[in-house]
Write a protein that holds these residues in place. Structure first.
Motif, PDB file in Angstrom:
ATOM      1  N   LEU A 175      -0.354 -25.231 -42.596  1.00  0.00           N
ATOM      2  CA  LEU A 175       0.498 -24.159 -42.073  1.00  0.00           C
ATOM      3  C   LEU A 175       0.053 -22.802 -42.616  1.00  0.00           C
ATOM      4  O   LEU A 175      -0.063 -21.819 -41.867  1.00  0.00           O
ATOM      5  CB  LEU A 175       1.958 -24.421 -42.447  1.00  0.00           C
ATOM      6  CG  LEU A 175       2.994 -23.452 -41.878  1.00  0.00           C
ATOM      7  CD1 LEU A 175       3.014 -23.508 -40.352  1.00  0.00           C
ATOM      8  CD2 LEU A 175       4.383 -23.768 -42.430  1.00  0.00           C
ATOM      9  N   GLU A 176      -0.229 -22.740 -43.904  1.00  0.00           N
ATOM     10  CA  GLU A 176      -0.675 -21.481 -44.507  1.00  0.00           C
ATOM     11  C   GLU A 176      -2.025 -21.057 -43.928  1.00  0.00           C
ATOM     12  O   GLU A 176      -2.248 -19.874 -43.633  1.00  0.00           O
ATOM     13  CB  GLU A 176      -0.775 -21.633 -46.028  1.00  0.00           C
ATOM     14  CG  GLU A 176      -1.026 -20.328 -46.746  1.00  0.00           C
ATOM     15  CD  GLU A 176      -1.087 -20.459 -48.270  1.00  0.00           C
ATOM     16  OE1 GLU A 176      -1.425 -19.454 -48.923  1.00  0.00           O
ATOM     17  OE2 GLU A 176      -0.817 -21.559 -48.803  1.00  0.00           O
ATOM     18  N   TYR A 177      -2.911 -22.017 -43.750  1.00  0.00           N
ATOM     19  CA  TYR A 177      -4.230 -21.736 -43.162  1.00  0.00           C
ATOM     20  C   TYR A 177      -4.079 -21.198 -41.735  1.00  0.00           C
ATOM     21  O   TYR A 177      -4.680 -20.169 -41.380  1.00  0.00           O
ATOM     22  CB  TYR A 177      -5.067 -23.019 -43.174  1.00  0.00           C
ATOM     23  CG  TYR A 177      -6.386 -22.927 -42.436  1.00  0.00           C
ATOM     24  CD1 TYR A 177      -7.545 -22.506 -43.091  1.00  0.00           C
ATOM     25  CD2 TYR A 177      -6.479 -23.270 -41.085  1.00  0.00           C
ATOM     26  CE1 TYR A 177      -8.757 -22.421 -42.417  1.00  0.00           C
ATOM     27  CE2 TYR A 177      -7.692 -23.189 -40.413  1.00  0.00           C
ATOM     28  CZ  TYR A 177      -8.821 -22.769 -41.078  1.00  0.00           C
ATOM     29  OH  TYR A 177     -10.010 -22.686 -40.400  1.00  0.00           O
ATOM     30  N   GLU A 178      -3.288 -21.870 -40.919  1.00  0.00           N
ATOM     31  CA  GLU A 178      -3.140 -21.448 -39.514  1.00  0.00           C
ATOM     32  C   GLU A 178      -2.497 -20.070 -39.412  1.00  0.00           C
ATOM     33  O   GLU A 178      -2.831 -19.283 -38.525  1.00  0.00           O
ATOM     34  CB  GLU A 178      -2.330 -22.483 -38.744  1.00  0.00           C
ATOM     35  CG  GLU A 178      -3.098 -23.762 -38.490  1.00  0.00           C
ATOM     36  CD  GLU A 178      -2.323 -24.770 -37.669  1.00  0.00           C
ATOM     37  OE1 GLU A 178      -2.926 -25.429 -36.821  1.00  0.00           O
ATOM     38  OE2 GLU A 178      -1.093 -24.911 -37.892  1.00  0.00           O
ATOM     39  N   ASN A 179      -1.584 -19.758 -40.318  1.00  0.00           N
ATOM     40  CA  ASN A 179      -0.936 -18.446 -40.293  1.00  0.00           C
ATOM     41  C   ASN A 179      -1.906 -17.312 -40.591  1.00  0.00           C
ATOM     42  O   ASN A 179      -1.647 -16.152 -40.258  1.00  0.00           O
ATOM     43  CB  ASN A 179       0.225 -18.405 -41.296  1.00  0.00           C
ATOM     44  CG  ASN A 179       1.447 -19.149 -40.790  1.00  0.00           C
ATOM     45  OD1 ASN A 179       1.597 -19.381 -39.594  1.00  0.00           O
ATOM     46  ND2 ASN A 179       2.318 -19.560 -41.698  1.00  0.00           N
ATOM     47  N   LEU A 180      -3.033 -17.641 -41.229  1.00  0.00           N
ATOM     48  CA  LEU A 180      -4.026 -16.624 -41.586  1.00  0.00           C
ATOM     49  C   LEU A 180      -5.228 -16.602 -40.639  1.00  0.00           C
ATOM     50  O   LEU A 180      -6.174 -15.847 -40.844  1.00  0.00           O
ATOM     51  CB  LEU A 180      -4.519 -16.858 -43.018  1.00  0.00           C
ATOM     52  CG  LEU A 180      -3.540 -16.446 -44.117  1.00  0.00           C
ATOM     53  CD1 LEU A 180      -3.959 -17.033 -45.461  1.00  0.00           C
ATOM     54  CD2 LEU A 180      -3.431 -14.931 -44.209  1.00  0.00           C
ATOM     55  N   LEU A 181      -5.204 -17.426 -39.597  1.00  0.00           N
ATOM     56  CA  LEU A 181      -6.347 -17.491 -38.686  1.00  0.00           C
ATOM     57  C   LEU A 181      -6.559 -16.160 -37.958  1.00  0.00           C
ATOM     58  O   LEU A 181      -5.630 -15.608 -37.365  1.00  0.00           O
ATOM     59  CB  LEU A 181      -6.143 -18.594 -37.648  1.00  0.00           C
ATOM     60  CG  LEU A 181      -6.643 -19.995 -37.997  1.00  0.00           C
ATOM     61  CD1 LEU A 181      -6.312 -20.955 -36.862  1.00  0.00           C
ATOM     62  CD2 LEU A 181      -8.145 -20.012 -38.279  1.00  0.00           C
TER      63      LEU A 181
END
Length: 243
Positions: free
Chosen positions: A186-192
């Motif tokens: 979730l944290e990774y996708e929010n920073l894409l």
């Protein structure tokens, strides 16, 4: 933590790979070079850095209990660790360009190359290589490259930057070991980079198409909502985001 400092080497990742062919290096063995003569990026790309100005390093992380099928979580965790480290130095507008380039706004600060050591279909460990532009000011023929110093005007102590990256790597690997996969994803996708924004992509056949990044699958494929109203998934070799 065991740190090996070298003046020059072909590739810090290759150095650790060679070590791991005989016996697995200690957990968090770190190799740092002032100059890499053959630094490597994703898909065989060259990583060029001015001698003494940047951070070129590789870290060996033992992962004896990690599932081979969940390798992309390692990539996500490493990307997040570097972003968190950069935030502590007040680097603005940080994003992750899939799969793991670190950008500030739309300029590239850091490239990551992860090579996993697998024996008998079991993951033994991970070699985490990263090239972080720290104090370099001139990037010939690389209009999308930048550095920490160019962005802030500060000259950084590279040892301090390395220490912070290693500290955050330890934090995110503890998260991985606690199986906090959903939180990491979730944290990774929010920073894409360019998530939920209309973007243009080029395929391996040199065709272009428009789409909107939605996220990633658990094994690291990019999910793109295409013009024909279908969410399609792509591997790294299949498409390139144009920006």
């Amino acid at each position: 933590m065991y740190i090996i400092k070298l003046n020059a080497i072909d590739s810090t990742n290759t150095y650790l790979k060679d070590l791991s062919t005989t016996t697995l290096p200690k957990d968090y063995t770190v190799v740092v070079a002032e100059l890499q003569t053959n630094g490597r990026g994703q898909m065989g790309a060259q990583w060029n850095a001015e001698e003494g100005k940047n951070l070129t390093a590789s870290v060996f992380k033992r992962l004896p209990l990690f599932n081979v099928g969940e390798q992309f979580y390692i990539s996500m965790a490493v990307s997040l660790a570097i972003i968190k480290a950069l935030r502590s130095f007040k680097i603005p507008q940080l994003r992750i360009k899939w799969p793991n380039d670190i950008l500030s706004a739309n300029t590239k600060l850091c490239g990551i190359l992860i090579e996993n050591v697998i024996k008998s279909n079991n993951l033994q460990g991970s070699i985490i290589g990263f090239g972080l532009n720290v104090n370099q000011k001139i990037f010939n023929n690389l209009p999308q490259a930048s550095s920490m110093s160019l962005l802030t005007g500060v000259i950084y102590n590279k040892d301090e930057v390395l220490f912070e990256v290693l500290k955050q790597l330890e934090f995110y690997f503890k998260l991985l070991e606690s199986k906090a996969y959903l939180d990491i994803k979730l944290e990774y996708e929010n920073l894409l980079f360019r998530k939920k924004k209309p973007s243009t992509f080029r395929t391996s056949k040199n065709d272009s198409f428009s789409g909107i990044i939605q996220g990633v699958t658990e094994n690291g494929q990019l999910q793109v909502w295409t013009e024909d109203d279908i969410i399609k998934t792509f591997d790294l070799k299949e498409i390139k985001l144009l920006y």
